[in-house]
Scaffold this motif. Structure first.
Motif, PDB file in Angstrom:
ATOM      1  N   GLU A 377       0.850  -1.195   0.000  1.00  0.00           N
ATOM      2  CA  GLU A 377       0.000   0.000   0.000  1.00  0.00           C
ATOM      3  C   GLU A 377       0.878   1.235   0.000  1.00  0.00           C
ATOM      4  OE1 GLU A 377      -4.094  -0.262   2.409  1.00  0.00           O
ATOM      5  OE2 GLU A 377      -2.364  -1.208   3.406  1.00  0.00           O
ATOM      6  N   SER A 378       0.401   2.283  -0.626  1.00  0.00           N
ATOM      7  CA  SER A 378       1.200   3.515  -0.638  1.00  0.00           C
ATOM      8  C   SER A 378       0.701   4.460   0.449  1.00  0.00           C
ATOM      9  CB  SER A 378       1.071   4.204  -1.996  1.00  0.00           C
ATOM     10  OG  SER A 378      -0.189   4.861  -2.073  1.00  0.00           O
ATOM     11  N   GLN A 379       1.503   5.453   0.731  1.00  0.00           N
ATOM     12  CA  GLN A 379       1.046   6.561   1.581  1.00  0.00           C
ATOM     13  C   GLN A 379       0.146   7.454   0.729  1.00  0.00           C
ATOM     14  OE1 GLN A 379       4.508   9.347   1.967  1.00  0.00           O
ATOM     15  NE2 GLN A 379       3.440  10.123   0.151  1.00  0.00           N
ATOM     16  N   GLY A 380      -0.346   8.521   1.298  1.00  0.00           N
ATOM     17  CA  GLY A 380      -1.179   9.437   0.534  1.00  0.00           C
ATOM     18  C   GLY A 380      -0.344  10.399  -0.288  1.00  0.00           C
ATOM     19  N   PHE A 381      -0.805  10.660  -1.527  1.00  0.00           N
ATOM     20  CA  PHE A 381      -0.159  11.668  -2.373  1.00  0.00           C
ATOM     21  C   PHE A 381      -1.118  12.828  -2.561  1.00  0.00           C
ATOM     22  CE2 PHE A 381       1.764   7.612  -3.534  1.00  0.00           C
ATOM     23  CZ  PHE A 381       3.121   7.904  -3.586  1.00  0.00           C
ATOM     24  N   GLU A 382      -0.549  14.002  -2.843  1.00  0.00           N
ATOM     25  CA  GLU A 382      -1.372  15.193  -3.017  1.00  0.00           C
ATOM     26  C   GLU A 382      -2.179  15.137  -4.319  1.00  0.00           C
ATOM     27  OE1 GLU A 382      -2.112  17.436  -0.841  1.00  0.00           O
ATOM     28  OE2 GLU A 382      -0.753  16.368   0.537  1.00  0.00           O
ATOM     29  N   SER A 383      -1.560  14.537  -5.350  1.00  0.00           N
ATOM     30  CA  SER A 383      -2.245  14.506  -6.643  1.00  0.00           C
ATOM     31  C   SER A 383      -2.213  13.089  -7.216  1.00  0.00           C
ATOM     32  CB  SER A 383      -1.539  15.445  -7.629  1.00  0.00           C
ATOM     33  OG  SER A 383      -0.279  14.882  -7.975  1.00  0.00           O
ATOM     34  N   PRO A 384      -3.169  12.775  -8.097  1.00  0.00           N
ATOM     35  CA  PRO A 384      -3.165  11.455  -8.745  1.00  0.00           C
ATOM     36  C   PRO A 384      -1.925  11.279  -9.607  1.00  0.00           C
ATOM     37  CG  PRO A 384      -4.912  12.867  -9.662  1.00  0.00           C
ATOM     38  CD  PRO A 384      -4.320  13.596  -8.482  1.00  0.00           C
ATOM     39  N   THR A 390       4.760   7.307  -9.203  1.00  0.00           N
ATOM     40  CA  THR A 390       5.371   6.329  -8.302  1.00  0.00           C
ATOM     41  C   THR A 390       5.125   4.907  -8.817  1.00  0.00           C
ATOM     42  OG1 THR A 390       4.895   7.893  -6.533  1.00  0.00           O
ATOM     43  CG2 THR A 390       5.564   5.680  -5.873  1.00  0.00           C
ATOM     44  N   ILE A 391       3.888   4.685  -9.274  1.00  0.00           N
ATOM     45  CA  ILE A 391       3.566   3.357  -9.837  1.00  0.00           C
ATOM     46  C   ILE A 391       4.476   3.060 -11.030  1.00  0.00           C
ATOM     47  CG2 ILE A 391       1.811   2.024 -11.101  1.00  0.00           C
ATOM     48  CD1 ILE A 391      -0.313   3.403  -9.367  1.00  0.00           C
ATOM     49  N   LYS A 404      14.277   2.441  -2.812  1.00  0.00           N
ATOM     50  CA  LYS A 404      14.345   3.897  -2.957  1.00  0.00           C
ATOM     51  C   LYS A 404      13.077   4.584  -2.439  1.00  0.00           C
ATOM     52  CE  LYS A 404      15.020   5.351  -7.154  1.00  0.00           C
ATOM     53  NZ  LYS A 404      15.538   5.228  -8.510  1.00  0.00           N
ATOM     54  N   LEU A 405      11.950   3.954  -2.666  1.00  0.00           N
ATOM     55  CA  LEU A 405      10.658   4.572  -2.339  1.00  0.00           C
ATOM     56  C   LEU A 405      10.114   4.108  -0.991  1.00  0.00           C
ATOM     57  CD1 LEU A 405       9.042   4.164  -5.857  1.00  0.00           C
ATOM     58  CD2 LEU A 405       9.821   6.318  -4.843  1.00  0.00           C
ATOM     59  N   GLN A 406      10.964   3.418  -0.262  1.00  0.00           N
ATOM     60  CA  GLN A 406      10.595   2.816   1.013  1.00  0.00           C
ATOM     61  C   GLN A 406       9.673   3.679   1.874  1.00  0.00           C
ATOM     62  OE1 GLN A 406      14.067   1.833   3.341  1.00  0.00           O
ATOM     63  NE2 GLN A 406      13.508  -0.346   3.302  1.00  0.00           N
ATOM     64  N   ALA A 407      10.016   4.946   1.949  1.00  0.00           N
ATOM     65  CA  ALA A 407       9.282   5.843   2.849  1.00  0.00           C
ATOM     66  C   ALA A 407       7.828   6.021   2.429  1.00  0.00           C
ATOM     67  CB  ALA A 407       9.980   7.202   2.897  1.00  0.00           C
ATOM     68  N   GLN A 408       7.546   5.903   1.119  1.00  0.00           N
ATOM     69  CA  GLN A 408       6.184   6.116   0.638  1.00  0.00           C
ATOM     70  C   GLN A 408       5.350   4.839   0.636  1.00  0.00           C
ATOM     71  OE1 GLN A 408       8.816   8.081  -1.062  1.00  0.00           O
ATOM     72  NE2 GLN A 408       7.660   9.154  -2.663  1.00  0.00           N
ATOM     73  N   LEU A 409       5.956   3.700   0.922  1.00  0.00           N
ATOM     74  CA  LEU A 409       5.269   2.420   0.748  1.00  0.00           C
ATOM     75  C   LEU A 409       5.234   1.611   2.022  1.00  0.00           C
ATOM     76  CD1 LEU A 409       7.152   1.437  -2.538  1.00  0.00           C
ATOM     77  CD2 LEU A 409       4.879   2.498  -2.392  1.00  0.00           C
ATOM     78  N   GLN A 410       4.227   0.767   2.069  1.00  0.00           N
ATOM     79  CA  GLN A 410       4.159  -0.133   3.207  1.00  0.00           C
ATOM     80  C   GLN A 410       3.781  -1.531   2.722  1.00  0.00           C
ATOM     81  OE1 GLN A 410       1.380   1.065   6.211  1.00  0.00           O
ATOM     82  NE2 GLN A 410       2.003  -0.605   7.551  1.00  0.00           N
TER      83      GLN A 410
END
Ligand code: TRP
Length: 430
Positions: A377-384, A390-391, A404-410
């Protein structure tokens, strides 16, 4: 699609007789008045060409059969009533079906086999005078039925094998190209007796023992006078058993009227009198229809308009359905992307990203595997757009992007980075 579709065809190779009326026309008209079913009745004039090589006869028979059904009360507003040859999609579907039909299946068709057997018995070439049309008859009939995805097909016993073949052909097509066709079933009217003809055998054109449905009154009377009886004299009791006259009467009379004639037989009614009673009874039912019949016959342009309007109605179904079938078999718009079965399957079986928006207004995505198990699951983003980028990065760089994207993902519970890496790899391969 309607829950129940009824369809039947009438080959335009003859003049309707009382046996056709009692066995097919009357029950079909009655059934078409019961709501709940959607009915299709058509004149099988392509089928007629298999048997009849005389153009005028095909034309004349088409007129007579159309007029008979309408005169008998078929309401073209309620049902779809058309001529097979007004639907160009029928021969088109015939070809698509031909290509999934085993030749061996057609070898087993009764009508074809009967011709071959006859030739063999006569020590002629087995296929002497057998046209490819006769051989292909069941496929054309399957196209008639499958085009409208009919559930029930009211037919005589002699046609049951053809309905079974239509089912087989539908199954072959569905198996290769996906579920496009309903598997039809034959509907045999058990309660409708076959009518005997003038000589006591089944009333049939091939026995030349018929009484035309709309014979003029005087001719009807004469024909009825010719029904075969035994030689018992007036005053002698007569048998109802095996009496063609009695059986024909029964097909038109009420139960009480039938009881009365049975009594008259026992009391020794004269054959001439019994024939007069039969004539009056039939004429009583037919006379009002005869007037309509004669006016339709006198105005074939009107018949044609009715049939053309029916064809327009039928083609509202046939035209788009045929487009779908053409696409299904690969007769496609060439500018559209080619998707092979393998690509389609791997796409369907692979992991997918799903984007969504939370109540907070932020944009999220998740990654699920082919079985629908949550992987990430991702964190919330401001825009689609940020979510989509990121996808894309994940799809392109796979496991490397994951770190690299660790912080935005879970990762989901119980899911390892390797699981996700493997899932992501399928995107870079696709
Ligand atoms: N073969 C049928 C007959 O001779 C006529 C027919 C043609 C038909 N196409 C059909 C009947 C489709 C039912 C459904 O009686």
């Amino acid at each position: 699609m309607s829950s129940s579709r009824i369809l039947t065809g009438i080959t335009t190779s003859g003049t309707p007789h009382l046996g056709n009326y009692v066995g097919a026309i009357r029950p079909a008209v009655q059934a078409s008045r019961v709501s709940g079913a959607e009915s299709f009745y058509f004149l099988a004039d392509y089928h007629a060409l298999i048997k009849v090589g005389e153009p005028a006869r095909v034309q004349q028979s088409t007129i007579e059969i159309a007029a008979s059904w309408l005169a008998a009360g078929l309401d073209p507003e309620r049902v779809t009533f058309y001529r097979q040859s007004d639907i160009p999609e029928i021969p088109e579907l015939t070809w698509l079906l031909t290509c999934v039909t085993g030749k061996g299946l057609l070898n087993r068709a009764h009508a074809y086999k009967a011709s071959v057997d006859k030739n063999t018995a006569a020590q002629a070439d087995p296929d002497a005078d057998v046209t490819a049309g006769l051989f292909m008859y069941p496929v054309l009939m399957a196209a008639d039925i499958l085009m409208f995805n009919a559930h029930k097909v009211p037919v005589g016993r002699d046609q049951v094998q053809h309905i079974e073949m239509a089912r087989d052909i539908a199954q072959s097509f569905n198996h290769r190209y996906g579920e496009h066709f309903v598997l039809p079933e034959a509907a045999i009217e058990e309660s409708v007796a076959t009518l005997p003809g003038l000589d006591g055998r089944k009333m049939s054109k091939s026995y030349d023992n018929t009484i035309p449905l709309f014979a003029p009154r005087e001719q009807l009377k004469k024909l009825i006078a010719g029904i075969k009886t035994d030689s018992r004299a007036p005053g002698e009791p007569k048998d109802t058993e095996g009496s063609a006259l009695f059986q024909i009467y029964q097909a038109f009379a009420s139960p009480q009227e039938t009881v009365a004639l049975r009594q008259a037989y026992a009391d020794g009614i004269a054959w001439a009198e019994a024939k007069q009673i039969l004539f009056e009874r039939i004429d009583h039912e037919i006379a009002p229809m005869r007037a309509t019949y004669e006016s339709l016959i006198a105005n074939p342009a009107r018949l044609q308009d009715i049939l053309l309007a029916g064809a327009v109605k039928a083609r509202k179904i046939a035209t788009p359905f045929t487009s779908k079938l053409r696409h299904a078999v690969g007769l496609r718009d060439l500018s559209a992307k080619v998707t092979t079965k393998a690509a389609k399957a791997s796409k369907a079986a692979g992991p997918t990203f799903k984007q969504y928006r939370e109540a907070t207004g932020q944009f999220h995505f998740k990654l699920v595997d082919a079985q629908g198990r949550l992987l990430l699951e991702s964190q919330g983003f401001e825009s689609p757009k940020e979510a989509a980028q990121t996808i894309q990065q994940l799809q392109k760089d796979g496991a490397a992007a994951l770190t690299k994207l660790q912080a935005q993902l879970q990762l989901a519970e119980g899911v390892s980075p390797d699981d996700v890496g493997a899932a992501l790899q399928q995107f870079s391969e696709a």
